[in-house]
Design a protein around this motif. Structure first.
Motif, PDB file in Angstrom:
ATOM      1  N   MET A  41      -2.206  -6.095 -14.896  1.00  0.00           N
ATOM      2  CA  MET A  41      -0.834  -6.052 -15.401  1.00  0.00           C
ATOM      3  C   MET A  41       0.102  -6.542 -14.300  1.00  0.00           C
ATOM      4  O   MET A  41      -0.230  -6.494 -13.111  1.00  0.00           O
ATOM      5  N   PHE A  42       1.281  -6.989 -14.707  1.00  0.00           N
ATOM      6  CA  PHE A  42       2.249  -7.525 -13.763  1.00  0.00           C
ATOM      7  C   PHE A  42       3.573  -6.769 -13.868  1.00  0.00           C
ATOM      8  O   PHE A  42       4.001  -6.393 -14.961  1.00  0.00           O
ATOM      9  N   TYR A  43       4.188  -6.555 -12.715  1.00  0.00           N
ATOM     10  CA  TYR A  43       5.572  -6.072 -12.668  1.00  0.00           C
ATOM     11  C   TYR A  43       6.372  -7.132 -11.936  1.00  0.00           C
ATOM     12  O   TYR A  43       6.101  -7.433 -10.773  1.00  0.00           O
ATOM     13  N   LEU A  44       7.346  -7.739 -12.606  1.00  0.00           N
ATOM     14  CA  LEU A  44       8.128  -8.831 -12.034  1.00  0.00           C
ATOM     15  C   LEU A  44       9.557  -8.378 -11.791  1.00  0.00           C
ATOM     16  O   LEU A  44      10.229  -7.889 -12.704  1.00  0.00           O
ATOM     17  N   ASN A  45      10.012  -8.571 -10.567  1.00  0.00           N
ATOM     18  CA  ASN A  45      11.376  -8.225 -10.181  1.00  0.00           C
ATOM     19  C   ASN A  45      12.111  -9.526  -9.869  1.00  0.00           C
ATOM     20  O   ASN A  45      11.761 -10.224  -8.914  1.00  0.00           O
ATOM     21  N   VAL A  46      13.106  -9.867 -10.682  1.00  0.00           N
ATOM     22  CA  VAL A  46      13.861 -11.104 -10.494  1.00  0.00           C
ATOM     23  C   VAL A  46      15.104 -10.796  -9.665  1.00  0.00           C
ATOM     24  O   VAL A  46      15.970 -10.020 -10.088  1.00  0.00           O
ATOM     25  N   VAL A  47      15.180 -11.391  -8.474  1.00  0.00           N
ATOM     26  CA  VAL A  47      16.260 -11.084  -7.533  1.00  0.00           C
ATOM     27  C   VAL A  47      16.808 -12.388  -6.959  1.00  0.00           C
ATOM     28  O   VAL A  47      16.347 -13.473  -7.291  1.00  0.00           O
ATOM     29  N   THR A  48      17.778 -12.265  -6.061  1.00  0.00           N
ATOM     30  CA  THR A  48      18.351 -13.449  -5.423  1.00  0.00           C
ATOM     31  C   THR A  48      17.465 -13.900  -4.267  1.00  0.00           C
ATOM     32  O   THR A  48      16.633 -13.141  -3.758  1.00  0.00           O
ATOM     33  N   ALA A  49      17.673 -15.142  -3.848  1.00  0.00           N
ATOM     34  CA  ALA A  49      16.876 -15.696  -2.748  1.00  0.00           C
ATOM     35  C   ALA A  49      17.075 -14.898  -1.463  1.00  0.00           C
ATOM     36  O   ALA A  49      16.140 -14.757  -0.665  1.00  0.00           O
ATOM     37  N   SER A  50      18.255 -14.344  -1.252  1.00  0.00           N
ATOM     38  CA  SER A  50      18.514 -13.588  -0.027  1.00  0.00           C
ATOM     39  C   SER A  50      17.800 -12.239  -0.013  1.00  0.00           C
ATOM     40  O   SER A  50      17.551 -11.671   1.051  1.00  0.00           O
ATOM     41  N   GLN A  51      17.453 -11.712  -1.182  1.00  0.00           N
ATOM     42  CA  GLN A  51      16.786 -10.407  -1.257  1.00  0.00           C
ATOM     43  C   GLN A  51      15.277 -10.494  -1.052  1.00  0.00           C
ATOM     44  O   GLN A  51      14.646  -9.529  -0.622  1.00  0.00           O
ATOM     45  N   ILE A  52      14.690 -11.634  -1.365  1.00  0.00           N
ATOM     46  CA  ILE A  52      13.236 -11.738  -1.375  1.00  0.00           C
ATOM     47  C   ILE A  52      12.601 -11.524  -0.003  1.00  0.00           C
ATOM     48  O   ILE A  52      11.613 -10.781   0.111  1.00  0.00           O
ATOM     49  N   PRO A  53      13.100 -12.135   1.081  1.00  0.00           N
ATOM     50  CA  PRO A  53      12.413 -11.950   2.372  1.00  0.00           C
ATOM     51  C   PRO A  53      12.260 -10.491   2.779  1.00  0.00           C
ATOM     52  O   PRO A  53      11.197 -10.088   3.271  1.00  0.00           O
ATOM     53  N   GLU A  54      13.291  -9.670   2.572  1.00  0.00           N
ATOM     54  CA  GLU A  54      13.192  -8.260   2.948  1.00  0.00           C
ATOM     55  C   GLU A  54      12.225  -7.521   2.038  1.00  0.00           C
ATOM     56  O   GLU A  54      11.506  -6.616   2.486  1.00  0.00           O
ATOM     57  N   MET A  55      12.176  -7.877   0.759  1.00  0.00           N
ATOM     58  CA  MET A  55      11.211  -7.258  -0.148  1.00  0.00           C
ATOM     59  C   MET A  55       9.785  -7.567   0.292  1.00  0.00           C
ATOM     60  O   MET A  55       8.900  -6.710   0.234  1.00  0.00           O
ATOM     61  N   VAL A  56       9.556  -8.799   0.743  1.00  0.00           N
ATOM     62  CA  VAL A  56       8.220  -9.187   1.203  1.00  0.00           C
ATOM     63  C   VAL A  56       7.879  -8.450   2.488  1.00  0.00           C
ATOM     64  O   VAL A  56       6.793  -7.875   2.629  1.00  0.00           O
ATOM     65  N   ARG A  57       8.804  -8.446   3.454  1.00  0.00           N
ATOM     66  CA  ARG A  57       8.540  -7.802   4.752  1.00  0.00           C
ATOM     67  C   ARG A  57       8.317  -6.304   4.612  1.00  0.00           C
ATOM     68  O   ARG A  57       7.487  -5.722   5.315  1.00  0.00           O
ATOM     69  N   SER A  58       9.042  -5.656   3.703  1.00  0.00           N
ATOM     70  CA  SER A  58       8.932  -4.207   3.537  1.00  0.00           C
ATOM     71  C   SER A  58       7.760  -3.791   2.663  1.00  0.00           C
ATOM     72  O   SER A  58       7.464  -2.602   2.543  1.00  0.00           O
ATOM     73  N   GLY A  59       7.093  -4.757   2.037  1.00  0.00           N
ATOM     74  CA  GLY A  59       5.972  -4.429   1.161  1.00  0.00           C
ATOM     75  C   GLY A  59       6.391  -3.951  -0.213  1.00  0.00           C
ATOM     76  O   GLY A  59       5.581  -3.367  -0.937  1.00  0.00           O
ATOM     77  N   ASP A  60       7.658  -4.202  -0.611  1.00  0.00           N
ATOM     78  CA  ASP A  60       8.114  -3.785  -1.935  1.00  0.00           C
ATOM     79  C   ASP A  60       7.540  -4.663  -3.046  1.00  0.00           C
ATOM     80  O   ASP A  60       7.719  -4.355  -4.229  1.00  0.00           O
ATOM     81  N   CYS A  61       6.898  -5.760  -2.678  1.00  0.00           N
ATOM     82  CA  CYS A  61       6.197  -6.585  -3.657  1.00  0.00           C
ATOM     83  C   CYS A  61       4.898  -7.070  -3.021  1.00  0.00           C
ATOM     84  O   CYS A  61       4.788  -7.156  -1.797  1.00  0.00           O
ATOM     85  N   ASP A  62       3.920  -7.349  -3.853  1.00  0.00           N
ATOM     86  CA  ASP A  62       2.648  -7.872  -3.357  1.00  0.00           C
ATOM     87  C   ASP A  62       2.724  -9.366  -3.095  1.00  0.00           C
ATOM     88  O   ASP A  62       2.027  -9.891  -2.226  1.00  0.00           O
ATOM     89  N   LEU A  63       3.587 -10.023  -3.848  1.00  0.00           N
ATOM     90  CA  LEU A  63       3.641 -11.476  -3.817  1.00  0.00           C
ATOM     91  C   LEU A  63       5.040 -11.910  -4.222  1.00  0.00           C
ATOM     92  O   LEU A  63       5.682 -11.245  -5.036  1.00  0.00           O
ATOM     93  N   ALA A  64       5.517 -13.011  -3.658  1.00  0.00           N
ATOM     94  CA  ALA A  64       6.831 -13.531  -4.029  1.00  0.00           C
ATOM     95  C   ALA A  64       6.731 -15.030  -4.260  1.00  0.00           C
ATOM     96  O   ALA A  64       5.942 -15.726  -3.619  1.00  0.00           O
ATOM     97  N   LEU A  65       7.534 -15.515  -5.178  1.00  0.00           N
ATOM     98  CA  LEU A  65       7.612 -16.945  -5.466  1.00  0.00           C
ATOM     99  C   LEU A  65       9.081 -17.322  -5.479  1.00  0.00           C
ATOM    100  O   LEU A  65       9.858 -16.780  -6.269  1.00  0.00           O
ATOM    101  N   GLN A  66       9.461 -18.242  -4.589  1.00  0.00           N
ATOM    102  CA  GLN A  66      10.870 -18.611  -4.530  1.00  0.00           C
ATOM    103  C   GLN A  66      11.044 -20.027  -4.004  1.00  0.00           C
ATOM    104  O   GLN A  66      10.189 -20.556  -3.293  1.00  0.00           O
TER     105      GLN A  66
END
Length: 307
Positions: A121-146
């Motif tokens: 199953m997938f959980y997708l969080n659609v955010v701004t480009a400025s939010q993605i790097p911190e989400m990736v670094r903090s482990g709030d997502c497994d994978l990011a596409l931007q």
């Protein structure tokens, strides 16, 4: 290293003494002491500070303990994943993306992957480009596409694909059969992402460097709105990456045009994850799958639309 050496090392580290470890393991003190000495000889360093009341890990011992426990956790993850795959247990992959990939690309990729892996199953969080790097670094997502203009600290880029800005229009558009220059867009209603987005930054930069002023008829932070405006408005054009309309462009019989300006080719579509992050078996499979989809479908799009 032998398994007994590690087992006895962890027992002493946990209990704080040879005698306590002996009681826990039902092994003679002398045998544990001998294994610890062999381990220290193998390491070339003492691992414990010996005191009258017990033994305490020194700096070298703490380093070894951290690595051993990490290896044990990784093994537990692997076993759990293997068992999960065998039992077809549910696995959730958490993704983050900017608005463009969420419009067309990811829903199609998710559906294709689940057709062969229905337990994922997938959980997708659609955010701004400025939010993605911190989400990736903090482990709030497994994978990011931007879509990205520059590398980010503490982020592993697993794959990167050229994503120049292109112009999408209906097949009855007056420019559908022409080579398009930036100045040719002036008479037509433009649908553009909001200011601050990567695509708008490149578009506005290209206009300034070309000495052209283009005011959008519609500016919005939702690509779905821009896309529907283009379909519904005679003569309208929407600026986008071909990855944002990778599947819908054929379905809606769109015409996709390139504009030969260097500034419009500075974006890449990046698949990102946290640096050093553990990857489950399902996540590893999905990474391979989405990379294959982006590679093959991207090439097919460029070929079919003569870009």
């Amino acid at each position: 290293m032998h398994s007994n050496e590690i087992r006895y090392f962890l027992a002493v580290a946990n209990t704080g003494s040879l005698s306590a470890a002996s009681k826990q393991l039902f092994v003679a003190v002398s045998a544990i002491s001998r294994q610890i000495q062999q381990l220290e000889a193998r390491m070339g360093a003492t691992l414990f500070e010996r005191h009258a009341r017990g033994m305490v890990l020194n700096d070298a011992g703490q380093i070894l303990e951290n690595h051993v426990r990490k290896s044990m956790r990784d093994m537990e993850f692997a076993i759990a994943e293997i068992q999960g795959l065998k039992a077809v247990r549910r696995t959730v992959i958490r993704m983050a993306c900017t608005d463009g990939p969420a419009f067309d690309l990811l829903p199609q990729v998710f559906a294709r992957f689940r057709a062969i892996n229905p337990g994922v199953m997938f959980y997708l969080n659609v955010v701004t480009a400025s939010q993605i790097p911190e989400m990736v670094r903090s482990g709030d997502c497994d994978l990011a596409l931007q879509f990205s203009l520059s590398p980010e600290r503490g982020v592993d880029v697993l794959a990167s694909y050229a994503a120049p800005v292109r112009m999408a229009m209906r097949p009855d558009h007056p420019l559908a059969d022409a080579e398009v220059q930036l100045s040719d867009l002036h008479p037509y209603p433009l649908a553009l992402n909001e200011q601050g987005s990567t695509i708008r930054q490149l578009f506005d930069l290209s206009c300034r460097m070309s000495g052209i002023f283009l005011e959008p008829a519609l500016s919005c932070n939702r690509f779905s709105t821009l896309y529907d405006f283009m379909l519904s408005t005679p003569g309208a054009i929407v600026a986008c990456s071909h990855y944002s309309v990778l599947f819908k462009a054929r379905r809606d019989n769109l015409v996709i045009k390139s504009i030969n300006i260097e500034q419009l080719s500075q974006r890449t579509l990046q698949l990102q994850t946290q640096a050093g992050r553990h990857r489950s078996a399902a996540l590893s499979q999905f990474i391979d799958f989405i990379c294959q989809q982006l590679e093959t479908e991207g090439r097919a799009f460029i070929r079919d639309f003569a870009l």
